[in-house]
Scaffold this active site. Structure first.
Site, PDB file in Angstrom:
ATOM      1  N   GLY A  12      37.367  24.026 -10.823  1.00  0.00           N
ATOM      2  CA  GLY A  12      38.788  24.703 -11.443  1.00  0.00           C
ATOM      3  C   GLY A  12      40.035  24.981 -11.119  1.00  0.00           C
ATOM      4  CB  ALA A  13      41.325  23.949  -8.019  1.00  0.00           C
ATOM      5  N   GLY A  16      45.593  27.927 -12.460  1.00  0.00           N
ATOM      6  CA  GLY A  16      45.757  29.133 -13.536  1.00  0.00           C
ATOM      7  C   GLY A  16      44.902  29.948 -12.442  1.00  0.00           C
ATOM      8  CB  ILE A  17      41.912  32.220 -11.206  1.00  0.00           C
ATOM      9  CG1 ILE A  17      42.443  33.062 -12.362  1.00  0.00           C
ATOM     10  CG2 ILE A  17      41.089  32.840 -10.538  1.00  0.00           C
ATOM     11  CD1 ILE A  17      41.788  34.302 -13.130  1.00  0.00           C
ATOM     12  N   GLY A  18      41.749  29.414 -10.524  1.00  0.00           N
ATOM     13  CA  GLY A  18      41.509  28.414  -9.691  1.00  0.00           C
ATOM     14  C   GLY A  18      42.311  28.058  -8.397  1.00  0.00           C
ATOM     15  CG  ASP A  70      32.221  17.518 -16.171  1.00  0.00           C
ATOM     16  OD1 ASP A  70      31.608  18.048 -16.699  1.00  0.00           O
ATOM     17  OD2 ASP A  70      32.595  16.390 -17.610  1.00  0.00           O
ATOM     18  CE1 TYR A 164      35.220  32.519 -19.908  1.00  0.00           C
ATOM     19  CE2 TYR A 164      34.599  34.714 -20.221  1.00  0.00           C
ATOM     20  CZ  TYR A 164      35.166  34.069 -19.783  1.00  0.00           C
ATOM     21  OH  TYR A 164      35.912  34.373 -18.864  1.00  0.00           O
ATOM     22  CE  LYS A 168      33.208  33.297 -16.182  1.00  0.00           C
ATOM     23  NZ  LYS A 168      33.078  32.910 -15.439  1.00  0.00           N
TER      24      LYS A 168
END
Ligand SMILES: NC(=O)c1ccc[n+]([C@@H]2O[C@H](COP(=O)([O-])OP(=O)(O)OC[C@H]3O[C@@H](n4cnc5c(N)ncnc54)[C@H](OP(=O)(O)O)[C@@H]3O)[C@@H](O)[C@H]2O)c1
Length: 253
Positions: A12-13, A16-18, A70, A164, A168
């Site tokens: 997920g880079a 965002g945070i990634g 993916d 979600y 988590k």
């Protein structure tokens, strides 16, 4: 440079945070694998591609490998790890950051959305960990950092969808149980979650009317915390779930 000669995979880079995390590792000397699905700006409504992140890493003088991945698909994850080892020869850190969420109540949640959210968050964390572990075990070192959320355990109204939340929560249990499994291989497994909202492309999309000035930036706490956890082995901090601000305060990051 804390990560000179090390290799970090960040899922997920593309944004965002990634993305901030991938750049954070690069600034500390790591070569970085940028794993997400978006390869071109036309592909998705949110900005950010794996190639843009990889270019920014190279501009910092580090090696980068952008791999369309993916995380819900076994073949795709296995291929990402195979390419990592082919290009860089080792895996020191895996950050399981990729995520999606849908804001709906259970009574209105289509099963395929439930499956997508749990698959990206939880199955993705499992598949990427399973794929990276053999290399880490061979090295007898490594660190897995899972990204959780306050949605895992915060009481009160849930605006983000229960798929979600439960994914988590399961990631947190996966974290401390996996840490036990790999203790003898000197591999650390920890999780970290933001204290509240972090300003990212994904969050802005879902909350277009929010006051973004009140939100944390990824660099405020998350990136510092992820880098700290990425530097751990089983002899240090392992099997723990941290709130980012607390982690930074406790360890003076
Ligand atoms: N921002 C917050 O306030 C907040 C709060 C609590 C927890 N978190 C957690 O922090 C992490 C990052 O959140 P964020 O706000 O930065 O999210 P974001 O901006 O929505 O970015 C999500 C990332 O996940 C990737 N992704 C989604 N599905 C994927 C798939 N099937 N395979 C591979 N990559 C996939 C996306 O890339 P592609 O679309 O290119 O695949 C994107 O790079 C997540 O784990 C999230 O749950 C964030």
């Amino acid at each position: 440079m804390k990560f000179a000669g090390k290799v970090a995979i960040v899922t997920g880079a593309s944004r965002g945070i990634g993305k901030a995390t991938a750049l954070g590792f690069a600034r500390e000397g790591a070569d970085v694998v940028v794993a997400a699905r978006t390869e071109s700006p036309e592909q998705y409504s949110l900005s950010g591609t794996i190639h843009q992140t990889a270019d920014e890493i190279r501009a910092l003088g580090r090696r980068a490998l952008a791999v369309r991945t993916d995380v819900t698909k076994e073949d795709s994850v296995e291929e990402m790890v195979r390419l990592t080892l082919e290009q860089f020869g080792r895996i020191d850190v895996l950050v399981n950051n990729a995520a999606v969420a849908f804001y709906s109540k259970v009574a209105e949640t289509p099963a395929k959305r439930w499956d997508l959210v749990t698959n990206v968050n939880l199955r993705g964390t499992f598949l990427c960990s399973r794929a990276a572990l053999p290399a880490m075990m061979k090295q007898e070192s490594g660190s897995i950092v899972n990204i959780s959320s306050y949605a895992a355990d915060r009481n009160g109204p849930i605006y983000i969808g229960l798929a979600y939340c439960v994914a988590k929560a399961a990631i947190e249990r996966f974290t401390n149980a996996l840490a036990d499994e790999v203790l003898d291989h000197s591999i650390a497994v920890n999780a970290i979650k933001p204290r509240g909202e972090v300003d990212t492309e994904g969050m802005r999309y879902w909350n277009p009317d929010a006051d973004f000035s009140r939100w944390d930036k990824a660099e405020d706490f998350m990136v510092r915390g992820i880098l700290f956890l990425g530097s751990q082995t089983a002899a240090g901090v392992t099997g723990q779930v941290f709130v980012d601000e607390d982690l930074c305060r406790i360890y003076r990051l």
